[in-house]
Design a protein around this motif. Structure first.
Motif, PDB file in Angstrom:
ATOM      1  N   UNK A 129     -38.042  -3.828-104.833  1.00 47.00           N
ATOM      2  CA  UNK A 129     -37.039  -2.952-105.778  1.00 47.00           C
ATOM      3  C   UNK A 129     -37.602  -1.729-105.660  1.00 47.00           C
ATOM      4  N   UNK A 130     -36.686  -0.482-105.901  1.00 50.62           N
ATOM      5  CA  UNK A 130     -36.960   0.960-105.942  1.00 50.62           C
ATOM      6  C   UNK A 130     -37.151   1.466-107.232  1.00 50.62           C
ATOM      7  N   UNK A 131     -36.243   1.011-108.171  1.00 46.23           N
ATOM      8  CA  UNK A 131     -36.304   1.432-109.633  1.00 46.23           C
ATOM      9  C   UNK A 131     -36.883   0.299-110.450  1.00 46.23           C
ATOM     10  N   UNK A 132     -37.020   0.804-111.853  1.00 51.07           N
ATOM     11  CA  UNK A 132     -37.312  -0.418-112.535  1.00 51.07           C
ATOM     12  C   UNK A 132     -36.245  -0.884-113.449  1.00 51.07           C
ATOM     13  N   UNK A 133     -36.080  -2.169-114.023  1.00 45.39           N
ATOM     14  CA  UNK A 133     -34.838  -2.389-114.733  1.00 45.39           C
ATOM     15  C   UNK A 133     -34.784  -1.555-115.782  1.00 45.39           C
ATOM     16  N   UNK A 134     -33.591  -1.213-116.116  1.00 41.97           N
ATOM     17  CA  UNK A 134     -33.386  -0.191-117.464  1.00 41.97           C
ATOM     18  C   UNK A 134     -33.198   1.275-116.842  1.00 41.97           C
ATOM     19  N   UNK A 135     -33.558   1.732-115.781  1.00 42.14           N
ATOM     20  CA  UNK A 135     -33.588   2.849-115.304  1.00 42.14           C
ATOM     21  C   UNK A 135     -32.008   3.201-114.961  1.00 42.14           C
ATOM     22  N   UNK A 136     -31.806   4.478-115.649  1.00 42.64           N
ATOM     23  CA  UNK A 136     -30.255   5.076-115.238  1.00 42.64           C
ATOM     24  C   UNK A 136     -30.326   6.253-114.533  1.00 42.64           C
ATOM     25  N   UNK A 143     -20.202  13.413-109.832  1.00 46.57           N
ATOM     26  CA  UNK A 143     -21.413  12.576-110.437  1.00 46.57           C
ATOM     27  C   UNK A 143     -20.868  11.360-111.072  1.00 46.57           C
ATOM     28  N   UNK A 144     -21.640  10.205-110.949  1.00 40.14           N
ATOM     29  CA  UNK A 144     -21.567   9.005-111.518  1.00 40.14           C
ATOM     30  C   UNK A 144     -22.963   8.581-112.089  1.00 40.14           C
ATOM     31  N   UNK A 145     -22.977   7.670-113.027  1.00 36.35           N
ATOM     32  CA  UNK A 145     -23.797   7.050-113.794  1.00 36.35           C
ATOM     33  C   UNK A 145     -24.077   5.584-113.443  1.00 36.35           C
ATOM     34  N   UNK A 146     -25.150   5.200-112.941  1.00 39.48           N
ATOM     35  CA  UNK A 146     -25.355   3.823-112.876  1.00 39.48           C
ATOM     36  C   UNK A 146     -26.659   3.381-113.508  1.00 39.48           C
ATOM     37  N   UNK A 165     -18.557   4.011-116.620  1.00 44.14           N
ATOM     38  CA  UNK A 165     -17.073   4.422-116.556  1.00 44.14           C
ATOM     39  C   UNK A 165     -16.957   5.927-116.879  1.00 44.14           C
ATOM     40  N   UNK A 166     -17.925   6.559-116.184  1.00 43.20           N
ATOM     41  CA  UNK A 166     -17.545   8.035-116.138  1.00 43.20           C
ATOM     42  C   UNK A 166     -17.870   8.571-114.818  1.00 43.20           C
ATOM     43  N   UNK A 167     -17.328   9.923-114.655  1.00 44.73           N
ATOM     44  CA  UNK A 167     -17.188  10.738-113.495  1.00 44.73           C
ATOM     45  C   UNK A 167     -16.994  12.105-113.961  1.00 44.73           C
ATOM     46  N   UNK A 168     -17.875  13.042-113.523  1.00 46.17           N
ATOM     47  CA  UNK A 168     -17.816  14.355-113.970  1.00 46.17           C
ATOM     48  C   UNK A 168     -18.474  15.476-112.569  1.00 46.17           C
ATOM     49  N   UNK A 169     -18.119  16.768-113.036  1.00 47.73           N
ATOM     50  CA  UNK A 169     -18.703  17.845-112.174  1.00 47.73           C
ATOM     51  C   UNK A 169     -20.027  18.199-112.306  1.00 47.73           C
ATOM     52  N   UNK A 170     -20.655  17.835-113.334  1.00 47.94           N
ATOM     53  CA  UNK A 170     -22.145  18.471-113.356  1.00 47.94           C
ATOM     54  C   UNK A 170     -22.663  17.385-114.109  1.00 47.94           C
ATOM     55  N   UNK A 171     -23.909  17.534-113.963  1.00 51.27           N
ATOM     56  CA  UNK A 171     -25.154  16.252-114.729  1.00 51.27           C
ATOM     57  C   UNK A 171     -24.983  16.235-116.081  1.00 51.27           C
ATOM     58  N   UNK A 172     -24.671  14.960-116.678  1.00 50.16           N
ATOM     59  CA  UNK A 172     -24.296  14.960-118.101  1.00 50.16           C
ATOM     60  C   UNK A 172     -25.558  15.024-118.902  1.00 50.16           C
ATOM     61  N   UNK A 198     -29.985  10.810-102.326  1.00 49.52           N
ATOM     62  CA  UNK A 198     -30.586  11.786-103.376  1.00 49.52           C
ATOM     63  C   UNK A 198     -30.315  11.041-105.056  1.00 49.52           C
ATOM     64  N   UNK A 199     -30.743   9.846-105.356  1.00 50.71           N
ATOM     65  CA  UNK A 199     -30.528   9.636-106.592  1.00 50.71           C
ATOM     66  C   UNK A 199     -31.553  10.253-107.432  1.00 50.71           C
ATOM     67  N   UNK A 200     -31.044  10.483-108.860  1.00 49.94           N
ATOM     68  CA  UNK A 200     -31.999  11.019-109.728  1.00 49.94           C
ATOM     69  C   UNK A 200     -32.140  10.151-110.919  1.00 49.94           C
ATOM     70  N   UNK A 201     -33.259   9.672-111.245  1.00 49.91           N
ATOM     71  CA  UNK A 201     -33.548   9.020-112.526  1.00 49.91           C
ATOM     72  C   UNK A 201     -33.346  10.007-113.934  1.00 49.91           C
ATOM     73  N   UNK A 202     -32.171   9.613-114.564  1.00 48.23           N
ATOM     74  CA  UNK A 202     -31.954  10.509-115.637  1.00 48.23           C
ATOM     75  C   UNK A 202     -32.511   9.752-116.963  1.00 48.23           C
ATOM     76  N   UNK A 203     -32.899   8.728-117.015  1.00 44.55           N
ATOM     77  CA  UNK A 203     -33.541   7.998-118.458  1.00 44.55           C
ATOM     78  C   UNK A 203     -33.982   6.827-117.875  1.00 44.55           C
ATOM     79  N   UNK A 204     -35.189   6.464-118.399  1.00 44.78           N
ATOM     80  CA  UNK A 204     -36.069   5.084-118.341  1.00 44.78           C
ATOM     81  C   UNK A 204     -36.092   4.604-119.804  1.00 44.78           C
ATOM     82  N   UNK A 205     -35.593   3.143-119.668  1.00 47.35           N
ATOM     83  CA  UNK A 205     -35.341   2.388-120.670  1.00 47.35           C
ATOM     84  C   UNK A 205     -35.975   1.195-120.352  1.00 47.35           C
ATOM     85  N   UNK A 206     -37.389   1.153-120.600  1.00 45.77           N
ATOM     86  CA  UNK A 206     -38.010  -0.300-120.849  1.00 45.77           C
ATOM     87  C   UNK A 206     -37.612  -1.313-121.714  1.00 45.77           C
ATOM     88  N   UNK A 207     -37.055  -0.897-122.770  1.00 45.46           N
ATOM     89  CA  UNK A 207     -36.218  -1.798-123.676  1.00 45.46           C
ATOM     90  C   UNK A 207     -35.247  -2.380-123.285  1.00 45.46           C
TER      91      UNK A 207
END
Length: 163
Positions: A7-14, A33-36, A64-71, A109-118
Motif C-alpha cells: 500500500x502507498x498510504x495508511x488507512x484513514x489518510x485523506x 480538486x476532489x477529496x478521497x 461528494x465534494x469538488x472545488x477550484x482550490x484546496x479545501x 501528485x496526490x497530497x495527504x491533507x489529513x492523517x487519521x489513525x483513529x
C-alpha cells in the motif's frame, strides 16, 4: 507472508487530487480538486503462487465534494462518500483500488491533507473486494468524473466549481 505489492498510504489518510488529464479537458470538473479517503487495503494472491505471496493495494472512497482550490480540512467532517452502483450491481460507497508505481504517483501528485489513525476499522485488510473498480493512471480521471456525475444526479454533490 511475502508481500510484493505494498500500500502507498495508511488507512484513514485523506487525499487531495486534482483532475488534470488532457483527455477530460472539456469536462466541467477539469482542473477541479476532489477529496478521497483510504478506507482499507485489498490483499490478493499472485496468480497460482501459495497464499504467503500477495499484493496489497489501497482502497479509497470518494467524497461528494469538488472545488477550484484546496479545501480547508474542516470541510471533511461535513462530507459523505459518493454512492454508486458497483460492478456487482450493489448500491454502495464509490470505492476504487489504487495500484500506482512511483513514476505514476509523482505524475498524479496526490497530497495527504489529513492523517487519521483513529479512522481504522477492526480489520483494514479487505479480502472480498468484488465489484470495486480498479483505477490506473489512464482511467483515474474518468472514474472520478463518473462518480461526480452520480453524486450530481443524486443531488448529493457539493460543487464549488460550478455554483
Amino acid at each position: 507472508m511475502i508481500i510484493l505489492g505494498k500500500p502507498i498510504w495508511d488507512v484513514g489518510d485523506v487525499l487531495l487530487y486534482q483532475i488534470k488529464s488532457d483527455e477530460v479537458k472539456d469536462n466541467k470538473w477539469y482542473k477541479g480538486y476532489v477529496i478521497l479517503r483510504v478506507i482499507g487495503i485489498a490483499e490478493m494472491n499472485i496468480g497460482s503462487l501459495p497464499r504467503k505471496y500477495s499484493h496489497k493495494h489501497d482502497i479509497v472512497a470518494i467524497y461528494n465534494w469538488v472545488g477550484t482550490e484546496k479545501p480547508n480540512k474542516s470541510i471533511i467532517n461535513k462530507l459523505q462518500f459518493i454512492k454508486e452502483v458497483n460492478g456487482r450491481c450493489k448500491y454502495t460507497d464509490a470505492m476504487r483500488i489504487f495500484s500506482f508505481n512511483k513514476r505514476e504517483l509523482k505524475q498524479l501528485n496526490f497530497n495527504i491533507i489529513d492523517k487519521n489513525n483513529k479512522y481504522k476499522k477492526e480489520s483494514d485488510i479487505i479480502m472480498n473486494f468484488e465489484g470495486i473498480g480498479w483505477e490506473n493512471i489512464n482511467t483515474i480521471d474518468w472514474g472520478i468524473i463518473w462518480s461526480l456525475k452520480n453524486a450530481e444526479k443524486d443531488g448529493t454533490l457539493i460543487d464549488e466549481m460550478n455554483k
